[in-house]
Design an enzyme around this catalytic site. Sequence first.
Site, PDB file in Angstrom:
ATOM      1  N   HIS A   1       0.842  -1.209   0.000  1.00  0.00           N
ATOM      2  CA  HIS A   1       0.000   0.000   0.000  1.00  0.00           C
ATOM      3  C   HIS A   1       0.877   1.258   0.000  1.00  0.00           C
ATOM      4  O   HIS A   1       0.597   2.220  -0.716  1.00  0.00           O
ATOM      5  CB  HIS A   1      -0.858   0.063   1.265  1.00  0.00           C
ATOM      6  CG  HIS A   1      -1.860  -1.039   1.419  1.00  0.00           C
ATOM      7  ND1 HIS A   1      -1.923  -1.836   2.532  1.00  0.00           N
ATOM      8  CD2 HIS A   1      -2.857  -1.469   0.602  1.00  0.00           C
ATOM      9  CE1 HIS A   1      -2.916  -2.696   2.411  1.00  0.00           C
ATOM     10  NE2 HIS A   1      -3.497  -2.513   1.235  1.00  0.00           N
TER      11      HIS A   1
ATOM     12  N   SER B   1      -2.784  -7.614   3.060  1.00  0.00           N
ATOM     13  CA  SER B   1      -3.059  -7.533   4.510  1.00  0.00           C
ATOM     14  C   SER B   1      -3.351  -8.926   5.060  1.00  0.00           C
ATOM     15  O   SER B   1      -2.998  -9.222   6.204  1.00  0.00           O
ATOM     16  CB  SER B   1      -4.253  -6.607   4.760  1.00  0.00           C
ATOM     17  OG  SER B   1      -3.981  -5.311   4.292  1.00  0.00           O
TER      18      SER B   1
ATOM     19  N   LYS C   1     -16.241  -7.764   5.202  1.00  0.00           N
ATOM     20  CA  LYS C   1     -15.366  -8.651   5.968  1.00  0.00           C
ATOM     21  C   LYS C   1     -15.004  -7.901   7.243  1.00  0.00           C
ATOM     22  O   LYS C   1     -14.580  -6.759   7.195  1.00  0.00           O
ATOM     23  CB  LYS C   1     -14.115  -8.989   5.152  1.00  0.00           C
ATOM     24  CG  LYS C   1     -13.620  -7.841   4.269  1.00  0.00           C
ATOM     25  CD  LYS C   1     -12.488  -8.238   3.358  1.00  0.00           C
ATOM     26  CE  LYS C   1     -12.047  -7.041   2.520  1.00  0.00           C
ATOM     27  NZ  LYS C   1     -11.010  -7.267   1.605  1.00  0.00           N
TER      28      LYS C   1
ATOM     29  N   ARG D   1      -1.794  -6.243  -8.491  1.00  0.00           N
ATOM     30  CA  ARG D   1      -0.695  -7.159  -8.174  1.00  0.00           C
ATOM     31  C   ARG D   1      -0.528  -8.253  -9.211  1.00  0.00           C
ATOM     32  O   ARG D   1       0.563  -8.624  -9.576  1.00  0.00           O
ATOM     33  CB  ARG D   1      -0.937  -7.814  -6.818  1.00  0.00           C
ATOM     34  CG  ARG D   1      -0.618  -6.914  -5.671  1.00  0.00           C
ATOM     35  CD  ARG D   1      -1.225  -7.403  -4.408  1.00  0.00           C
ATOM     36  NE  ARG D   1      -2.661  -7.231  -4.444  1.00  0.00           N
ATOM     37  CZ  ARG D   1      -3.448  -7.305  -3.392  1.00  0.00           C
ATOM     38  NH1 ARG D   1      -2.943  -7.586  -2.227  1.00  0.00           N
ATOM     39  NH2 ARG D   1      -4.738  -7.104  -3.512  1.00  0.00           N
TER      40      ARG D   1
END
Length: 164
Positions: free
Chosen positions: A18, A129, A42, A91
Site C-alpha cells: 500500500h 493484509s 469482511k 498485483r
Amino acid sequence: MGRTVICPGSFDPVTFGHIDIITRAAGMFDHVIVGVFINMEKKPNFTVEERIGFLKRTVGHLPNVEIVGFDGLLADYARERGATAIVRGLRAVSDFEYEFQMALTNRKLNPELDTVFFASDAQYTYLSSSIVKNVASLGGDISNFVPACIYDEIFERLNTKGNH
Ligand code: ADP
C-alpha cells in the site's frame, strides 16, 4: 486547479505494498486522499481509528497525502471531494477482474470518475493484509511486510501464539 485522487481500501493493516502505491500516487498527483473503508463486509481486525493511525505513522509525512475514514458510496464521496480519479494497485491478473468491474461500476455511478491502476512493485506482488494477518497469527516475522514503526502493535494484536 490541482488534481485530486482517492486511494480507497481496507488497509487492515497497511503494508509495504500500500505504501508503495500511495507514495507513487503522491508523486504524480497534487492531492491524494487515502480513504479507509469504515464499514466493511469482511470484519476488520483493526478499528478504523487504528487503521488510520497506522497510515498516519507510515505515509502521514507526505505533505500532499490526507488520510480519512469514509462510509457509503465511493463514487459519491469522490464527487463530494472533487476527486477526478480513483487510484488502485494491481498485483496480478487475479486482481484484474474485480478491479475492472469496480472501475466500470464507479464510472457508471459517476461518469467523471476514472480509475487509474498502478502496477505493484515486483517485490510486493505477493503481499496483502491477509498475508500479514496469517503470518503474524502464527507468530511469524512480518518485518518484510510492514514498517518497523507499526510492527509491534500489529504483531502483538495478531499473534495468538504468544511468542515474539
Ligand atoms: P480492498 O479491501 O479494497 O482490496 P486493500 O486494503 O486490500 O483494499 O487494498 C487497497 C489498495 O491497495 C488496492 O488497490 C489494492 O490492490 C492495493 N494493494 C494492496 N496490496 C498491494 C501490493 N502488495 N502492491 C500493490 N498494491 C496493493
